[in-house]
Design a protein around this motif. Structure first.
Motif, PDB file in Angstrom:
ATOM      1  N   LEU B 236       0.784  -1.097  -0.137  1.00  0.00           N
ATOM      2  CA  LEU B 236      -0.062  -0.017   0.062  1.00  0.00           C
ATOM      3  C   LEU B 236       0.896   1.294  -0.008  1.00  0.00           C
ATOM      4  CD1 LEU B 236      -2.745  -0.800   2.782  1.00  0.00           C
ATOM      5  CD2 LEU B 236      -2.693  -1.223   0.144  1.00  0.00           C
ATOM      6  N   ASP B 237       0.592   2.068  -0.956  1.00  0.00           N
ATOM      7  CA  ASP B 237       1.090   3.403  -0.980  1.00  0.00           C
ATOM      8  C   ASP B 237       0.687   4.367   0.093  1.00  0.00           C
ATOM      9  OD1 ASP B 237       2.663   5.675  -1.897  1.00  0.00           O
ATOM     10  OD2 ASP B 237       1.727   5.642  -4.002  1.00  0.00           O
ATOM     11  N   ASN B 238       0.875   5.541  -0.008  1.00  0.00           N
ATOM     12  CA  ASN B 238       0.454   6.667   0.906  1.00  0.00           C
ATOM     13  C   ASN B 238      -0.959   7.025   0.973  1.00  0.00           C
ATOM     14  OD1 ASN B 238       3.139   6.669   1.563  1.00  0.00           O
ATOM     15  ND2 ASN B 238       3.442   8.764   0.490  1.00  0.00           N
ATOM     16  N   GLN B 239      -1.301   7.413   1.973  1.00  0.00           N
ATOM     17  CA  GLN B 239      -2.716   8.312   2.125  1.00  0.00           C
ATOM     18  C   GLN B 239      -3.937   7.206   1.628  1.00  0.00           C
ATOM     19  OE1 GLN B 239      -3.411  12.361   1.641  1.00  0.00           O
ATOM     20  NE2 GLN B 239      -1.166  12.798   1.686  1.00  0.00           N
ATOM     21  N   ILE B 240      -3.750   5.859   1.712  1.00  0.00           N
ATOM     22  CA  ILE B 240      -4.835   5.094   1.315  1.00  0.00           C
ATOM     23  C   ILE B 240      -5.959   4.756   2.481  1.00  0.00           C
ATOM     24  CG2 ILE B 240      -5.316   2.682   0.696  1.00  0.00           C
ATOM     25  CD1 ILE B 240      -2.671   2.760  -0.803  1.00  0.00           C
ATOM     26  N   GLN B 241      -7.183   4.688   2.251  1.00  0.00           N
ATOM     27  CA  GLN B 241      -7.914   4.670   3.320  1.00  0.00           C
ATOM     28  C   GLN B 241      -8.571   3.291   3.101  1.00  0.00           C
ATOM     29  OE1 GLN B 241      -9.547   4.896   5.918  1.00  0.00           O
ATOM     30  NE2 GLN B 241     -11.758   4.385   5.744  1.00  0.00           N
ATOM     31  N   VAL B 242      -8.353   2.322   4.117  1.00  0.00           N
ATOM     32  CA  VAL B 242      -9.051   0.852   4.082  1.00  0.00           C
ATOM     33  C   VAL B 242      -9.953   0.810   5.147  1.00  0.00           C
ATOM     34  CG1 VAL B 242      -8.224  -1.588   4.194  1.00  0.00           C
ATOM     35  CG2 VAL B 242      -6.562  -0.112   3.227  1.00  0.00           C
ATOM     36  N   ALA B 243     -11.445   0.816   4.623  1.00  0.00           N
ATOM     37  CA  ALA B 243     -12.327   0.728   5.920  1.00  0.00           C
ATOM     38  C   ALA B 243     -12.468  -0.703   6.618  1.00  0.00           C
ATOM     39  CB  ALA B 243     -13.530   1.070   5.179  1.00  0.00           C
ATOM     40  N   HIS B 244     -13.254  -0.952   7.537  1.00  0.00           N
ATOM     41  CA  HIS B 244     -13.446  -1.732   8.377  1.00  0.00           C
ATOM     42  C   HIS B 244     -13.816  -3.327   7.502  1.00  0.00           C
ATOM     43  CE1 HIS B 244     -17.644  -0.258   9.524  1.00  0.00           C
ATOM     44  NE2 HIS B 244     -17.744  -0.255   8.429  1.00  0.00           N
ATOM     45  N   ASN B 245     -13.302  -4.262   7.906  1.00  0.00           N
ATOM     46  CA  ASN B 245     -13.699  -5.817   7.211  1.00  0.00           C
ATOM     47  C   ASN B 245     -13.332  -5.726   5.717  1.00  0.00           C
ATOM     48  OD1 ASN B 245     -16.117  -5.130   9.655  1.00  0.00           O
ATOM     49  ND2 ASN B 245     -14.907  -6.795   9.736  1.00  0.00           N
ATOM     50  N   VAL B 246     -12.602  -4.843   5.310  1.00  0.00           N
ATOM     51  CA  VAL B 246     -12.040  -5.143   3.989  1.00  0.00           C
ATOM     52  C   VAL B 246     -10.944  -6.255   3.875  1.00  0.00           C
ATOM     53  CG1 VAL B 246     -10.476  -4.291   2.206  1.00  0.00           C
ATOM     54  CG2 VAL B 246     -12.449  -2.713   2.890  1.00  0.00           C
ATOM     55  N   ARG B 247     -11.072  -7.024   3.095  1.00  0.00           N
ATOM     56  CA  ARG B 247      -9.967  -8.038   2.582  1.00  0.00           C
ATOM     57  C   ARG B 247      -9.349  -8.015   1.508  1.00  0.00           C
ATOM     58  NH1 ARG B 247      -9.474 -13.050   5.425  1.00  0.00           N
ATOM     59  NH2 ARG B 247      -7.739 -14.222   4.454  1.00  0.00           N
ATOM     60  N   ILE B 248      -7.657  -7.644   1.483  1.00  0.00           N
ATOM     61  CA  ILE B 248      -6.987  -7.573   0.332  1.00  0.00           C
ATOM     62  C   ILE B 248      -6.142  -8.755   0.024  1.00  0.00           C
ATOM     63  CG2 ILE B 248      -5.469  -6.116  -0.817  1.00  0.00           C
ATOM     64  CD1 ILE B 248      -6.372  -3.612   0.839  1.00  0.00           C
ATOM     65  N   GLY B 249      -6.205  -9.289  -1.016  1.00  0.00           N
ATOM     66  CA  GLY B 249      -5.549 -10.563  -1.300  1.00  0.00           C
ATOM     67  C   GLY B 249      -4.017 -10.237  -1.269  1.00  0.00           C
ATOM     68  N   ALA B 250      -3.370 -11.517  -1.387  1.00  0.00           N
ATOM     69  CA  ALA B 250      -2.001 -11.465  -1.286  1.00  0.00           C
ATOM     70  C   ALA B 250      -1.460 -10.813  -2.619  1.00  0.00           C
ATOM     71  CB  ALA B 250      -1.223 -12.836  -1.204  1.00  0.00           C
ATOM     72  N   HIS B 251      -0.238 -10.256  -2.391  1.00  0.00           N
ATOM     73  CA  HIS B 251       0.359  -9.473  -3.635  1.00  0.00           C
ATOM     74  C   HIS B 251      -0.300  -8.536  -4.434  1.00  0.00           C
ATOM     75  CE1 HIS B 251       2.994 -13.141  -2.908  1.00  0.00           C
ATOM     76  NE2 HIS B 251       1.911 -13.923  -3.220  1.00  0.00           N
ATOM     77  N   THR B 252      -1.264  -7.995  -3.857  1.00  0.00           N
ATOM     78  CA  THR B 252      -1.878  -6.961  -4.465  1.00  0.00           C
ATOM     79  C   THR B 252      -1.081  -5.719  -4.058  1.00  0.00           C
ATOM     80  OG1 THR B 252      -4.213  -7.669  -4.840  1.00  0.00           O
ATOM     81  CG2 THR B 252      -3.882  -5.400  -4.278  1.00  0.00           C
TER      82      THR B 252
END
Lengths: 338, 338, 338
Positions: B236-252
Motif C-alpha cells: 500500500l502506498d501513501n494516504q490510502i483508506q482501508v475501511a473496516h472488514n475489507v480483505r485484500i488478497g496477497a501480492h496486490t
C-alpha cells in the motif's frame, strides 16, 4: 480568545505601516480583524471582491481596506489599496499572535549528539532529532516533531507540531510545515520478482525550496535515486500526496487532497484544484490551471485551464445519462453509417 | 549526504552477489546508484524500459544493469539481467544504509508492564507500548510510535516512525510501516436512532500478513465484528483508506490516495491505480487492474483492466461537452424515435 | 484477544437492559458479538438487512437480535427489535472493553502552567498541553496527543491517541477524535503579491459540537477570520479534509476521503459518500445525499440524491466511449443541423 494578548493599531499607523492612503479618521483604533458583515467598530475588515460591495454600506467595521472605486459614498474610515486582499494579508499579519516557542532545546527533546542545533533555534517538547541533522538559525520545531537522519532545516523555518522528516530531507529558509506532514518517506517502488514484490530501495532525498508551505497530513516521498524537488514558494494545502521524483515549479499552488504520481514535473505559477489527480512521468508547463477533481492523464504543453469529469445531477437523471455513456461509441458508429 | 557511510562494490563482486553475467571490467568500482543520465563513473545505473535505450550511449555510469538485447554496441561494463528492474532492486539494497536503531528500549519510551518486548527488538525514543502487546525478535520501532493494547508486531517488522497501532492489530513478519500510518482505528459504524447517530462499537481487529508495506498516513480500520485483513505481500502506498472488514488478497499493490469502503474483498495480484475509489460490500477477483481515479461501483468477476471517468480537455471544450452529458438520454430517446 | 477481560450477559438480562422482547431461553449466556455466519453459541449476532434472512437458519449464534417478521420459524433465542441495527449498537456497547486510561496526568506529559486540567480528566503519556488550554471533566487524552494554545476539550471528550489540536480549537462534550487527526491547522489562504505568494494569516478557530466523531488522519482547518464549525453529532470518517470556514450541520455523516473546500456550508442530516469533492463558497441544504466520488460544483437547494461521474467499464470499452465524450458537442450540433 480570553488569555491571548491583543495588539491594537490606529488607522493612521496602519496606513503608514502598509504604505496605503487613508480616508477618514486616522485615530480609529482596531484590535483585531473581522469580516465586512461581522466586524465591529474595533475591527479591521476588507472588501476585495466587488460582488460584496453591497455589504459595505451596512458594515460596522472600524476600518476597511478597499479599492477606491468600491468605496464611493461610504462614510467610514478606509485604507485604499489597489489589491485589497494582499493588503489585508499584510495588515492581518500585524495582529497575528507571535508563537511562544523559546529558543533552546526543551529538556524532553531527544537530540542525537551528532546533530547541530543553532543557538537561536527552538526545539519543542518531545521532539527527536537524528544523527547528522542540522537545525538553522531561528528555526522552530513545535511539539512532537521528528527529524530523522541527515536532514537540514533552514533558517527561520517552522515545523508547527508533529511533523516528520524521515531522512535526507533539506528544507529551505522560511518554510512552514503543518502538523502530520510526512516528508521523505520511501517512494512506492516495487518490482515483481518470482511472483513476490521486491522492494526497490528509495535512496534519494527531498529538497524543499525557500518560502514553501506544506499542509497538514501532506506526504512528500523521497526520490528513488535522484531527489524529489519543490522549488521556492510552492504552496501545498492539506492531504496532498507528492510521489517520488516529482518536481514542482516555483510559485505553484496546490489545493487539498491532490495526488501526484511519480516522476511528474509541474511548471511554475500553476494552480491545481482540490482532489485533482496527476499521473506519473508527465510534464505540465508553466501557468496551467487544473480544475477540482480533474485527472491529468497526459502532458500539458500550453498554458490555460484544463478539466475532466461530468456535471453534477440529481442521481436519477445521472443514472439515465451515465448509462448512455456506455453506448456512446456504438451510437456514433450507427450515426455515421446512416 | 555528507556524514553517511558509503559502501563500495566492484562489478565482479556485484555479478557474483546478484547471480548475473558480467560484460566488461570486473574491477570497476561503484559506491552508489544513479540514473542512466545522471550517474558518474562510480555509480551503478540500470536500463529496464527499452524506450530509454538511446540514453545508454551517453551514459557515464560505471556499471549498468540491462538486458543483453539492449546493450548491443555499448562498450561499458554491464551486468546482464533478464529483468533489469528486479536485478537493480536487489543491487540497490546492497547500498542502502542500514538503520541505526539499537536493540533495546530507549529510556524515554513508555512500555506497559504487561507488554513483552523481545530482547533483540529496538524500541526508539518516545514510543508507547500498551498493555498486553508483544514486540517480536528483530522488530524495530522508530521514534514516536504508539502501539496500543493487545497488538502484536512480528519478527523483523519495522515501524519507521510515528506509526500508530490502535488496538487489536496483528502485524506479520518483515512488515514495513511508514510514518503517520494509523492501523486499527475504529471503523465508521453509525446507526440512526431517534434522530441522533448512535456509534456501533468496533470490536474486531486488523491482521496484516507477512512482507506487507503500508505507506505514510495510510489508515486501516479495525473490523466491526470480524477483522480487517491484508494477506501477505500486500503493498500500500501513501494516504490510502482501508475501511473496516475489507480483505485484500496477497501480492496486490495499491497506489496512493485510494479509498476502499467497508467489507469489500479485493483479490490477489491486483493493481489499483492512484486515487481510485472502491465502494463497499463488493468483490474484485484476482488479477484485476484499475486505472487511476476510477470508481469501482460493482463487483468485478473477470481479470482485466477497468476504468471510469472522462478524458482531459481544455476547460472551454470540456464545458461544452460536459453540458451535453446532461442531455445524453434525451438525445438517445429522440434518435430512436426517428 | 487473550488477556482482555470478557464480560458475559444472559439473554434475559440483555432484553431488560435494551428494553427488547425476548423469545427463547432467557438463561442463554453470551460473552461477545459475532456475525450471523460466524457467531458461536456464546455470541450475540443480529439480522438487520432482510436480504441476509437465509443466513439465520444456519446460524449457531446463541442470541440473535432481529425484527419479528424476519424470525418466523427460527427456533433459537431472539431479541425482537424494530430496528435491529440500532439495538445491536446498544448491545455491542455493553461488551466493549472500557478504556484503561486512569484519571490524572502521566508523568511524561508536558503541561503548560497556565493550562487547566480537570481532576477527573486523564492525560496520557507524552501528551503536550499548551498555554491557556482547558481539559474538561472526564475527558481523556490518549498517548501522544498535542493540544496547542487556547484550546478547550469538553467533558467526556476522548482523543484516542496522537491527535493534534493546533490552536483556538473548541471541542464540545463527548466528542471522539481518532489518531492522526489535525484540527485547527492554518487554512490555505494565500494572496499573489508582486509575483510571490503572501500568506494570509489564519486567525479564526474551530468549533466542534457535542457528540461529534472525527476520523483518523482527518484535517479540519481553522477559519481565516471567523471559525470553522461542526454542529452537534456530525460524524466524519477518516482522511476527510475540511477547509477553513466550512460549516457542517448537525447529524450530517461524511464517509472517508471527502474534500470540502473553503467557506462551504453543508446542511443537517446530509450523507456524503466516500471520496466526494465539494467546491468552496457553496451551500448544500438539509437532507442531501451525495454518492461516492461525486464532485459538487454548485449549491444544492433541494433535498435528494446527487451524483456525477461515468460508469465502470473494461478499459477497452471505456477508451472507445471516452473518446466520444470529446466529440459530444460537435455531434449534437451536427444532429440539430439535420
Amino acid at each position: 480568545m480570553s488569555g491571548e494578548r491583543r495588539l491594537s493599531f490606529r488607522a493612521g499607523e496602519l496606513a503608514e505601516r502598509l504604505g496605503l492612503a487613508l480616508r477618514g479618521d486616522p485615530s480609529t483604533r482596531v484590535t483585531w480583524v473581522g469580516t465586512l458583515t461581522g466586524a465591529g467598530p474595533d475591527q479591521l475588515a476588507f472588501l476585495a471582491n466587488p460582488r460584496y460591495r453591497a455589504q459595505l454600506a451596512g458594515s460596522r467595521a472600524g476600518v476597511v481596506i478597499a479599492r477606491e472605486a468600491d468605496v464611493d459614498g461610504y462614510p467610514g474610515t478606509v485604507l485604499l489599496a489597489s489589491d485589497p486582499y494582499a493588503a489585508y494579508a499584510r495588515a492581518a499579519s500585524l495582529f497575528q499572535p507571535t508563537a511562544t516557542l523559546q529558543p533552546g532545546i526543551h529538556p524532553t527533546a531527544v537530540v542525537d549528539v551528532s546533530a547541530q542545533v543553532h543557538a537561536d533555534a527552538a526545539v519543542g517538547p518531545l521532539c527527536v532529532i537524528g544523527a547528522g541533522s542540522v537545525i538553522g538559525a531561528g528555526a522552530a520545531l513545535g511539539p512532537g516533531c521528528i527529524v530523522g537522519e541527515h536532514c537540514t532545516v533552514g533558517a527561520g523555518t517552522r515545523l508547527v507540531a508533529r511533523v516528520t522528516l524521515v531522512a535526507r530531507v533539506r528544507l529551505g529558509e522560511r518554510v512552514l510545515v503543518h502538523p502530520g506532514a510526512v516528508i521523505g518517506a520511501d517512494g512506492f517502488g516495487i518490482a515483481m520478482d518470482a511472483d513476490m514484490w521486491r522492494k526497490v530501495p528509495q535512496l534519494g532525498g527531498v529538497i524543499i525550496g525557500d518560502d514553501c508551505e506544506i499542509g497538514a497530513n501532506t506526504t512528500i516521498d523521497r526520490g528513488a535515486i535522484d531527489d524529489t524537488v519543490l522549488e521556492e514558494d510552492v504552496r501545498l494545502d492539506n492531504q496532498i500526496q507528492v510521489a517520488h521524483n516529482v518536481r514542482i515549479g516555483a510559485h505553484t499552488a496546490i489545493a487539498g487532497c491532490v495526488a501526484i504520481a511519480g516522476s511528474t514535473r509541474i511548471g511554475r505559477y500553476c494552480l491545481i484544484g482540490g482532489a485533482a489527480g496527476i499521473v506519473g512521468h508527465i510534464e505540465i508547463c508553466d501557468r496551467v490551471t487544473v480544475t477540482a477533481m480533474t485527472l491529468v492523464t497526459h502532458s500539458i504543453r500550453e498554458p490555460g485551464e484544463y478539466s475532466s469529469g461530468t456535471p453534477l445531477m440529481d442521481s436519477r437523471s445521472w443514472r439515465r445519462n451515465a448509462a448512455r455513456f456506455r453506448q456512446l461509441d456504438a451510437h456514433f458508429r450507427r450515426n455515421r453509417e446512416r
